[in-house]
Scaffold this active site. Sequence first.
Site, PDB file in Angstrom:
ATOM      1  N   THR C  16      61.420 -25.372 119.314  1.00 16.86           N
ATOM      2  CA  THR C  16      62.648 -26.151 119.149  1.00 16.86           C
ATOM      3  C   THR C  16      62.555 -27.010 117.886  1.00 16.86           C
ATOM      4  O   THR C  16      61.474 -27.219 117.355  1.00 16.86           O
ATOM      5  CB  THR C  16      62.875 -27.098 120.345  1.00 16.86           C
ATOM      6  OG1 THR C  16      61.797 -28.045 120.409  1.00 16.86           O
ATOM      7  CG2 THR C  16      62.937 -26.328 121.649  1.00 16.86           C
ATOM      8  N   ASP C  17      63.703 -27.497 117.436  1.00 20.75           N
ATOM      9  CA  ASP C  17      63.710 -28.462 116.332  1.00 20.75           C
ATOM     10  C   ASP C  17      64.546 -29.672 116.733  1.00 20.75           C
ATOM     11  O   ASP C  17      65.004 -29.761 117.871  1.00 20.75           O
ATOM     12  CB  ASP C  17      64.196 -27.821 115.030  1.00 20.75           C
ATOM     13  CG  ASP C  17      65.658 -27.396 115.089  1.00 20.75           C
ATOM     14  OD1 ASP C  17      66.424 -27.946 115.904  1.00 20.75           O
ATOM     15  OD2 ASP C  17      66.055 -26.530 114.308  1.00 20.75           O
ATOM     16  N   GLN C  18      64.739 -30.606 115.817  1.00 13.22           N
ATOM     17  CA  GLN C  18      65.379 -31.857 116.209  1.00 13.22           C
ATOM     18  C   GLN C  18      66.876 -31.718 116.484  1.00 13.22           C
ATOM     19  O   GLN C  18      67.518 -32.689 116.893  1.00 13.22           O
ATOM     20  CB  GLN C  18      65.095 -32.962 115.192  1.00 13.22           C
ATOM     21  CG  GLN C  18      65.787 -32.804 113.869  1.00 13.22           C
ATOM     22  CD  GLN C  18      65.423 -33.952 112.937  1.00 13.22           C
ATOM     23  OE1 GLN C  18      64.300 -34.416 112.900  1.00 13.22           O
ATOM     24  NE2 GLN C  18      66.377 -34.433 112.151  1.00 13.22           N
TER      25      GLN C  18
END
Lengths: 141, 141, 141, 141
Positions: C16-18
Site C-alpha cells: 500500500t501507499d499513503q
Amino acid sequence: MKEIEPYEHKVQYYETDQMGIVHHSNYIRWFEEARSYVLEKIGFGYKEMEERGIISPVLAVNAEYKTMTRYSDIVVIKTKVTSYNGIKLMLSYEVSDKETGKIRCTGESKHCFLNTEGRPISLKRSFPEVHNLFSERFHIE
Amino acid sequence: MKEIEPYEHKVQYYETDQMGIVHHSNYIRWFEEARSYVLEKIGFGYKEMEERGIISPVLAVNAEYKTMTRYSDIVVIKTKVTSYNGIKLMLSYEVSDKETGKIRCTGESKHCFLNTEGRPISLKRSFPEVHNLFSERFHIE
Amino acid sequence: MKEIEPYEHKVQYYETDQMGIVHHSNYIRWFEEARSYVLEKIGFGYKEMEERGIISPVLAVNAEYKTMTRYSDIVVIKTKVTSYNGIKLMLSYEVSDKETGKIRCTGESKHCFLNTEGRPISLKRSFPEVHNLFSERFHIE
Amino acid sequence: MKEIEPYEHKVQYYETDQMGIVHHSNYIRWFEEARSYVLEKIGFGYKEMEERGIISPVLAVNAEYKTMTRYSDIVVIKTKVTSYNGIKLMLSYEVSDKETGKIRCTGESKHCFLNTEGRPISLKRSFPEVHNLFSERFHIE
C-alpha cells in the site's frame, strides 16, 4: 497461541537480487506477511485494528540470515508472541525452507499501539475486549 | 515547460534481480520519482496536492525497455507533459544512461485528480490557480 | 492454453501507499507473479529456463488501472498468451477482486529469449522441444 | 574512516504505506544505499568487489525506529564501521531528518565475504590489498 498453520510464501523473481538470492530486505516484509496473517487469523488483523482507529507501527526489527533462499522456493514462517503487556507486543519469526526444513532466517519485531492522534495507547485500558483476545491467545508460559 | 534539470537516479543493489540487471518494475517507480521531482519543482508536488485535498492516482502506465541498466549506473530521466486538459494529465519519460547517453527505457503515465471523497475533479474549475500553474508550465506547442 | 486455475494474490501492507491503496507499481510485479505461475504450471518456469541457459527479459509492459485495490483484498489474475512466434511472447493480464469480481487492472507484457551471451534466440530453432511445448499450450485461434 | 559526507536520500511516494509514513522495510534498503555509497567512496564498492569475485552477503540486520519519516522528507544517513577483522564486517547507521536533525532510525548490519564458490574468505589472506584498504579506513579507536 492456539495452533494456527504456519504462513507460507513462494519466492518471487522480483524478490531476488544480482547475487542470485532473495534480497535480505524482503525477509522483513515476509515477517510482516506472517504477522498480518496471524493477527487476521485470531480476529484482529491490521484492517480490523485500523477500522477501530488503532495503528500499530513497528518499533524495532532484527533478522539473522542463516542460509540463502532462492527464486521459486517456498518458505514456511512460524510466528510466536514472545512478549505482550497491553502496551507493547514482541513477536519472533522462523523462516524455513518448506522442502528441506532448513532454517533460512530468524528474527523479531516489536510493536506499540497508537490512536488516531498518534498517541500510544494501552490496549488493556482502551480496548479491553481486544486486550483479552490478545492475552488469551498470546498467553506465554 | 520551462527548463528543469532532468532527474537523476543512481541504481541501487536492491533494484537488481537475478538476471544481474534492474528489475523492470523499478522503472515504473523511477517514472514516479521523476514525475514527483518535476511537480515539486513547478510548485505543485504530491505533498502540496494532498495538503489541498487533491489526490492524483495513476490511470495507466506503459514502458518499453530498450537496453539494460545495471547496479551503480546513474540514469537521467527526462519528463514531458504530452497532454493536459484540466481533468487528465499525460506524461512521457525517457530514461538514459548518464555516462553514455544510451536510452534505457521510454514510457508514459496517465493521471486524473480526485477530491478527498474520491470523486474526479476538474483542476480548472476547482483549483483554477493550480490549473493556471499547470497550463502555463505545461504549454504544449 | 489448457485450463490452469487463475493465480491469486493477497494484498500485503507493504504494497500500500499513503493514498491508502495498492501502489500502482505492484501490479507490474503481480503480472510477473502470474506469468511465473503459469510458465511453471506448463513445465517451463523461469527456473527451468535459466537452468537451460535461457533468460527471458521483459521488452515492454503496460497497465490500465480501473478500480482501487486495498490491503488484505485477494485478487485473481487471469493470464493469456496473445501472441507467440518462437522469438517473441506477448501475454495479457486481468486482475480482478476475488470477492466481487470487479476488474481492478488489465495489462500486457512482451518478452524475448536470450542465450547466456545475451543474444536473442529463436526457441523454435534452439529449443524445439520447448517451442513445441509453448506452441501446443499457447495455440491462439 | 576519513571524512565522507553522509549519504542523503529523498523519500519517494512508493516508499510510503497506508499509515502515511515510510514503510519500515525501506530503512533496511536505505542502510544498503548508505553502505553501498561509503564502500564506493573508499574505492571498494559492491561492483568492484563482485568484479574481483567477492560477494558480501548480509548476515544480520537490526533497526530501531525512533520517529516517523514522511514522503518528500530528506534523510541523512551516517554510517560507521563498528567492527572489522578481515572476515566479518559490522556497520552502524544513523538516519536523521535533514531539516530538523531529529533521529528517525538507528541500526546495524553484519557482513561476511564469500568467493565465487560461496565459501567464506578472509580478505586479509585472499585480498591483502583490499584488507589494508579496509583496515586503514576502518580503524576503530
